[in-house]
Every structure is written in structure tokens, then in C-alpha cells.
Write an enzyme that holds these catalytic residues in place. Structure first.
Site, PDB file in Angstrom:
ATOM      1  N   SER A 208       0.846  -1.200   0.000  1.00 12.77           N
ATOM      2  CA  SER A 208       0.000   0.000   0.000  1.00 12.77           C
ATOM      3  C   SER A 208       0.881   1.250   0.000  1.00 12.77           C
ATOM      4  CB  SER A 208      -0.937  -0.024   1.217  1.00 12.77           C
ATOM      5  OG  SER A 208      -1.915   0.974   1.089  1.00 12.77           O
ATOM      6  N   ASN A 209       0.338   2.389   0.356  1.00 10.25           N
ATOM      7  CA  ASN A 209       1.109   3.634   0.399  1.00 10.25           C
ATOM      8  C   ASN A 209       0.576   4.535   1.513  1.00 10.25           C
ATOM      9  OD1 ASN A 209      -1.060   5.382  -0.726  1.00 10.25           O
ATOM     10  ND2 ASN A 209      -0.816   3.968  -2.434  1.00 10.25           N
ATOM     11  N   HIS A 210       1.108   5.752   1.596  1.00  5.26           N
ATOM     12  CA  HIS A 210       0.835   6.615   2.762  1.00  5.26           C
ATOM     13  C   HIS A 210      -0.436   7.457   2.636  1.00  5.26           C
ATOM     14  CE1 HIS A 210       4.706   5.691   4.491  1.00  5.26           C
ATOM     15  NE2 HIS A 210       5.295   5.996   3.339  1.00  5.26           N
ATOM     16  N   ALA A 276      -4.437   7.378  -4.399  1.00  2.22           N
ATOM     17  CA  ALA A 276      -3.081   6.895  -4.687  1.00  2.22           C
ATOM     18  C   ALA A 276      -3.224   5.394  -4.946  1.00  2.22           C
ATOM     19  CB  ALA A 276      -2.172   7.180  -3.512  1.00  2.22           C
TER      20      ALA A 276
END
Ligand code: PMT
Length: 412
Positions: A208-210, A276
Site C-alpha cells: 500500500s502507500n501513505h 493513490a
């Protein structure tokens, strides 16, 4: 414009309270129905008699009448108001709002408010600059309250600097602008993607991402407040949105986000992809937890996810507006421009991880807007809900141009 609008003004303990009778007069001249609620400390600075004379309504300070013991609802004004303004908003009241404390009538009304809430802080320079006050202001904004920033100037302490409440005429301007823009997206159906996606590696792990979803949720709230019907396709985030004009579709993976967006895009006038989205996903997610092995390295084979923005951009209907975001670390403008053309978007909102306070997780963002006419508009660092307002204003211009192309050029 303000005729018949029910406006609740909450006054807290600050010397700037002396300016509120003037603000009430300005609102009354515009035809507003003004109701005033004071905290106990506000009454040291301004009298209920002055306020009730100008407002032409009784001033409320307690949820009951001490003389005859009668009780009036401690939430009714919050439920029925068209707009609530807390001015001046003291450091103490803002801290209580952030903590959900409800130990006076103003706070119970705010907690029950279903309408947009503006707040105009006023305090001394050092109190205003204090980390706690700044954090509380950001928290209130991220909850959807709208900040009327204080100005620099002479303060009651004799110091000079930030912390001076905005002038009554300017506060009136903010309120007028709110009602003016309230319906400028009415009848528009908007699809927004927000947050990260999660791509499973096995049943307990994911890529995943932030992204926190703050930018996408700020856009959803702003456009809904301005009258749009919003479908928000959201990856897993900690945010909640409770707005009659917003429907949230929770998803986890990029494929789920793709399916939801493609289905909803058919009805949308405006598509904004703030999510995102993971570009890659594990090609073969394990059905059972991958066990640690002391000797072996673990390699993951990844395959590309569908590009949602590209698919929607290439298949957009006439008069449908498609907006993408770009998060870059270098060659920002060039990469953003490539995205604009490759994905056939009408507008790209670029944020760079090189700008402090921009991008993931922060309450602020610093964006540059790039359009198909090669116009590049750089905006300063702002709160994400302020960025959302600016983007909304730009979209309105683009929607105007689109409808000109569609209707005025059509043969009679
Ligand atoms: O959520 P926050 O914490 O508030 O942070 C906001 C944000 C930084 C996530 C947001 O402002 C932002 O920049 N979102 C886009 C981030 C991104 O993934 O950029 P990108 O350059 O990889 O993608 C470009 C565009 O294509 C984006 O509109 C993205 O939604 C879209 N995309 C990307 C890949 C993919 N498979 N499908 C897509 O639709």
C-alpha cells in the site's frame, strides 16, 4: 442573499466580542435571522442587552431559564441553523471543541450543528502561535469547520502581530460568499476516488502507500457543500464523512476501485481521481500466510493494476470533465504534463513531495494546476479544504467552457 437565513452566532470570551454587535447589524441589514449564544466568559465583554437589541432575538447563555425554571433545547439551534459562526473563537473554546467537551450551551449547539460552521479565532499573539492552538485550528478544519483566519495588527495586550479577529465587514463577506457558492455545483454528479489501495500478498499482508484520503475527502465535502451529488470511492482510510450529498463506496484493491469507478463514471459530469492507486499488485497472492524461512529470500512477482484514470479519460463522454492528480518527486511539471496527455485528462493537480506540507497525510497541500491549454497555475501552501475550494473554482470555469462547446456550437 441572506434573506431568511438562520444564522447562529456563538460568542466566546475575548475582547473582540465587542465587534459582534456591528456584525449582527450588518447581517440584519442583509435580511438574516440572527440568533446569539454566549459562553459565560463572553458576557464579561459584551452584554446580552446590546446583543438582543441588535439581533432582535433573545440571547441564549444557558439551556434553561433560571427565573421560571423552564428549559429550552440545548441542541435545537444547531439542528435548525443554516450557518453557525463562532466569533470570536477563543483558544479555550477551540480546545474544548477538539476534545468534544460540552460544558456550555454554545458547545452543545456546535456539537449538534448540521450546517456549515465558520470560526474566527481571536487571541493574543503568543497564544495564537502556540503549537496547541495551531494544532487545534488544523483539527477543526479537518473536521470540516471553516476557518476565518485572524489578521495581523494591534492586539489588546499592546503587542502587535497575528491573532486579531477578522473585521465584521470581511466576516460578512465570507458568509455572503458561502451562500453565493452554495449552489454553484447543484445538479452536477461528481465521482471522486480517494485514499490508498491495498494489494494482498497473503491473508495478513498487503502492499500500500501513505495516502490518508484527506485530499479526496476535502474535495468531496467542498463539492457537496456547493450542491454537487458526490459518489466517493474510498480506499481504506480512518476518515468518516456524514453529508447528505455524499455516498461513500468503500473498496480495498485497485481492481475493486476500478470496477466501482467504471460503473459510476457513466452517470458522472465530473470525475476527480485523488486516490493513490497501487500501480502493481502481487501476481499470485498466497491463500495462506507465508511463513518466514530463515534461509530463503522472498521474492514477490508483481503485475500491473488497471489504470483507472487512463481508462476513464480515454472513454470520457462529451461534456464530461476528467481530473487527475499527480504526485511526483522530480521533473514534476514534465511528468504531470505527460499524465495530462497520456491519460487524456482535462486537468492535472500536481503535488510534489519536495514541498514541505504537501502531499500525503498532512492537513495542508501545495498544488499546481495544469490544463490542456498549457496554463500552469501554482497555488500557495493551504489547508486541504482551501485547496479543494480553489480546485472547485477552477472546475467551475472548465465546466462552463465545456457547456459552451456542447450547446452553443450545436446546430439550431
Ligand atoms: O490522501 P492524502 O494523504 O490526503 O494525500 C493526497 C495525495 C497525495 C494522495 C493526492 O494529493 C495525490 O497526489 N493523489 C495521486 C497520487 C498518485 O498516485 O499519483 P500518480 O502520479 O501515481 O497517479 C496519477 C493519477 O492517476 C492519479 O489521479 C491517480 O488516482 C490515477 N491512477 C494511478 C494509477 C492507477 N492504477 N490508476 C489511477 O487512476
Amino acid at each position: 442573499m441572506l434573506k431568511g437565513k438562520k444564522i447562529v452566532i456563538g460568542i466566546t470570551g475575548s475582547i473582540a466580542a465587542y465587534k459582534i454587535p456591528l456584525l449582527i447589524r450588518l447581517l440584519k441589514k442583509e435580511g438574516a435571522d440572527v440568533h446569539v449564544v454566549c459562553t459565560p466568559d463572553a458576557l464579561h465583554f459584551v452584554t446580552p442587552l446590546t446583543l438582543s437589541v441588535v439581533a432582535e432575538t433573545p440571547v441564549l447563555t444557558k439551556p434553561f431559564n433560571e427565573e421560571d425554571g423552564s428549559w429550552h433545547s440545548h441542541v435545537e439551534l444547531g439542528i435548525s441553523a443554516d450557518l453557525m459562526l463562532i466569533a470570536p473563537a477563543s483558544a479555550n473554546t477551540m480546545a474544548k471543541m477538539c476534545a468534544g467537551i460540552a460544558d456550555n450551551l454554545l458547545l452543545t449547539i456546535w456539537l449538534a450543528a448540521r450546517c456549515p460552521v465558520f470560526f474566527a479565532p481571536a487571541m493574543d499573539l503568543d497564544m495564537y502561535r502556540h503549537h496547541t492552538t495551531q494544532r487545534n485550528i488544523q483539527t477543526l478544519c479537518s473536521m470540516g469547520n471553516i476557518l476565518i483566519e485572524p489578521k495581523e495588527g494591534e492586539l489588546a495586550s499592546g503587542l502587535c502581530g497575528e491573532g486579531r479577529m477578522e473585521e465584521p465587514e470581511a466576516i460578512l463577506g465570507f458568509i455572503q460568499q458561502h451562500f453565493r457558492s452554495q449552489h454553484d455545483f447543484a445538479g452536477k454528479r461528481v465521482l471522486i476516488s480517494a485514499g490508498p489501495t491495498r494489494e494482498p500478498i497473503d491473508p495478513v499482508r498487503f502492499l500500500s502507500n501513505h495516502s490518508t484520503g484527506k485530499m479526496g475527502y476535502a474535495l468531496a465535502t467542498t463539492l457537496a457543500n456547493r450542491g454537487a451529488e458526490v459518489h466517493l470511492v474510498s480506499g481504506p482510510v480512518d476518515l468518516r464523512i456524514n453529508h447528505p450529498n455524499v455516498q461513500v463506496m468503500p473498496v480495498n484493491t485497485a481492481s475493486e476501485m476500478f470496477d466501482a469507478c467504471v460503473a459510476l463514471a457513466k452517470q458522472a459530469d465530473l470525475i476527480i481521481m485523488t486516490a493513490a492507486v497501487a500501480d502493481y499488485k502481487p501476481a499470485h497472492p498466497a491463500s495462506e500466510k507465508i511463513k518466514k524461512s530463515e534461509r530463503d529470500k522472498l521474492s514477490l512477482s508483481l503485475e500491473p493494476n488497471p489504470d483507472i484514470l487512463e481508462c476513464l479519460g480515454k472513454n470520457k463522454r462529451e461534456n464530461q470533465l476528467v481530473v487527475g492528480f499527480a504526485l511526483e518527486t522530480h521533473n514534476e511539471i514534465d511528468f504531470a504534463r505527460q499524465k495530462l496527455y497520456n491519460k487524456q485528462a482535462d486537468l492535472i493537480v500536481l503535488n510534489s513531495l519536495n514541498d514541505s506540507g504537501a502531499g500525503f497525510a498532512t492537513d495542508t497541500n501545495k498544488v499546481t494546476l495544469l490544463d490542456k491549454e498549457n496554463a500552469v497555475t501554482e497555488l500557495p501552501l493551504m489547508l486541504k479544504n482551501e485547496v479543494a475550494e480553489k480546485i472547485a473554482n477552477r472546475l467551475l470555469e472548465l465546466l462552463g467552457n465545456k457547456s459552451v462547446t456542447g450547446s452553443e456550437l450545436a446546430p439550431e
